[in-house]
Design an enzyme around this catalytic site. Structure first.
Site, PDB file in Angstrom:
ATOM      1  N   LYS A  53      91.175 -15.399  29.506  1.00  0.00           N
ATOM      2  CA  LYS A  53      90.420 -14.557  28.576  1.00  0.00           C
ATOM      3  C   LYS A  53      89.995 -15.371  27.349  1.00  0.00           C
ATOM      4  O   LYS A  53      88.849 -15.276  26.894  1.00  0.00           O
ATOM      5  CB  LYS A  53      91.261 -13.334  28.182  1.00  0.00           C
ATOM      6  CG  LYS A  53      91.377 -12.324  29.330  1.00  0.00           C
ATOM      7  CD  LYS A  53      92.431 -11.248  29.119  1.00  0.00           C
ATOM      8  CE  LYS A  53      92.549 -10.384  30.390  1.00  0.00           C
ATOM      9  NZ  LYS A  53      93.584  -9.343  30.312  1.00  0.00           N
ATOM     10  N   GLN A  97      98.121  -7.518  26.356  1.00  0.00           N
ATOM     11  CA  GLN A  97      98.301  -7.812  27.779  1.00  0.00           C
ATOM     12  C   GLN A  97      99.494  -7.034  28.337  1.00  0.00           C
ATOM     13  O   GLN A  97     100.584  -7.052  27.762  1.00  0.00           O
ATOM     14  CB  GLN A  97      98.497  -9.327  27.973  1.00  0.00           C
ATOM     15  CG  GLN A  97      98.505  -9.774  29.417  1.00  0.00           C
ATOM     16  CD  GLN A  97      97.167  -9.583  30.133  1.00  0.00           C
ATOM     17  OE1 GLN A  97      96.105  -9.638  29.531  1.00  0.00           O
ATOM     18  NE2 GLN A  97      97.220  -9.332  31.427  1.00  0.00           N
ATOM     19  N   ASP A 120      90.016  -2.624  26.431  1.00  0.00           N
ATOM     20  CA  ASP A 120      90.573  -2.423  27.774  1.00  0.00           C
ATOM     21  C   ASP A 120      90.270  -1.019  28.299  1.00  0.00           C
ATOM     22  O   ASP A 120      90.449  -0.741  29.484  1.00  0.00           O
ATOM     23  CB  ASP A 120      92.100  -2.579  27.755  1.00  0.00           C
ATOM     24  CG  ASP A 120      92.560  -3.974  28.140  1.00  0.00           C
ATOM     25  OD1 ASP A 120      91.915  -4.583  29.013  1.00  0.00           O
ATOM     26  OD2 ASP A 120      93.566  -4.435  27.580  1.00  0.00           O
TER      27      ASP A 120
HETATM   28  N1  GUN Z   1      97.437  -6.376  33.024  1.00  0.00           N
HETATM   29  C1  GUN Z   1      96.830  -6.376  34.225  1.00  0.00           C
HETATM   30  N2  GUN Z   1      95.513  -6.145  34.085  1.00  0.00           N
HETATM   31  C2  GUN Z   1      95.285  -6.004  32.768  1.00  0.00           C
HETATM   32  C3  GUN Z   1      94.109  -5.746  31.995  1.00  0.00           C
HETATM   33  O1  GUN Z   1      92.992  -5.591  32.486  1.00  0.00           O
HETATM   34  N3  GUN Z   1      94.295  -5.686  30.666  1.00  0.00           N
HETATM   35  C4  GUN Z   1      95.512  -5.836  30.088  1.00  0.00           C
HETATM   36  N4  GUN Z   1      95.592  -5.724  28.756  1.00  0.00           N
HETATM   37  N5  GUN Z   1      96.615  -6.045  30.762  1.00  0.00           N
HETATM   38  C5  GUN Z   1      96.490  -6.148  32.098  1.00  0.00           C
END
Ligand code: GUN
Length: 288
Positions: A53, A97, A120
């Site tokens: 990211k 996350q 998200d």
């Molecule tokens: N854990 C697994 N997929 C994601 C996601 O798309 N965003 C976040 N913040 N955590 C995750």
């Protein structure tokens, strides 16, 4: 006949090119786009995702700020950080996350994120908007899957869409997006008794289970679109999806690979959401 392999890497780079251009235009207006990426503890997969990211932010001209917190971080400390980021004018998007360590209530943390910075789309406010079809932030993985489906040229309208998995992050919002396009949607999960039979009826099959090779060739209708959200690390270190790619690709009409399918699309959507967040916060766009 071998299925058409849907190229998520190529499609995601097209989306990112668009976001990069938009971010540059915002910069010309004096607006810097910023994303806070919060990671707690030492989950190896989370570390890989967070690094990716950050790297994507850098490529697109988005300022990313990482907060790597110790496993022992308390819920109170994490809530305090989120509150601080909510009022930080340099931060347009907040990404915490998941998963978080067991002693932290994920729901409390998600609820604390400002809906204006919820890139998200995990906050109840964002989820509710997705439910009614008036959303500001796209749910990252489901929106990426929709783009992959659209790239096949197949119209979702009237098709039987089977989503395997009912998580808040993927399965549930995925079902909603398919429904908004007039798909006939079935959601299957671990308690579904006749999984293979239902999957075989799918014109569009989305696998979001988290179990390697759970979708086998006998569960797929010839010519179907198969979207594989799985990211399973095998004992030999190899990454593999929920779909038995080798055999299913001989039956399906279109299929996504792992890696190189859904994964890069999730990140592309996150980048798009961060750009949208900056526009919303600078009154260049209004809330739905
Ligand atoms: N854990 C697994 N997929 C994601 C996601 O798309 N965003 C976040 N913040 N955590 C995750």
């Amino acid at each position: 006949m071998m299925a058409n392999i849907i190229d998520g890497k190529k499609l995601s780079s097209e989306i990112k090119q668009f976001v990069k251009k938009e971010v540059a235009e915002l910069k010309d207006k004096g607006i810097e786009v910023g994303l806070a990426v919060v990671i707690v503890g030492n989950n190896a997969a989370s570390r890989v995702y967070v690094n990716s990211k950050k790297k994507n932010c850098a490529e697109l001209g988005i300022e990313s700020r990482e907060y790597a917190l110790a496993e022992e971080t308390t819920e109170q400390e994490l809530l305090a950080l989120v509150e601080k980021l909510n009022i930080d004018s340099k931060i347009n998007g907040i990404l915490v996350q998941l998963p978080l360590p067991k002693h932290i209530d994920e729901k409390k943390i998600i609820a604390a994120i400002s809906p204006l910075k919820d890139v998200d789309a995990f906050h109840a406010n964002s989820v509710g908007k997705i439910m009614i079809g008036d959303y500001d932030f796209l749910p990252c993985t489901p929106a990426g899957c929709m783009d992959l489906i659209h790239s096949t040229g197949v119209d979702v309208c009237g098709k039987h869409c089977v989503v395997v998995g009912r998580s808040n992050i993927v399965g549930k919002p995925m079902a909603m997006l398919l429904l908004h396009e007039s798909g006939t949607v079935t959601i299957c999960h671990s308690k579904t008794t006749n999984l293979a039979e239902i999957c075989r009826q799918a014109d569009i099959l989305v696998a979001a289970v988290g179990k390697a090779n759970i979708i086998t060739a006998d569960m797929v209708k010839p010519g179907a679109i198969v979207i594989d959200v799985g990211m399973n690390r095998l004992e030999n270190g190899k990454l593999c999806g929920d779909v038995d790619f080798e055999n299913v690709s001989k039956v399906a009409g279109h299929i996504t690979p792992v890696p190189g399918g859904v994964g890069p699309m999730t990140i592309a959507t996150l980048m798009k959401n961060t750009m949208i967040a900056a526009k919303l916060q600078n009154n260049l766009m209004t809330l739905k």
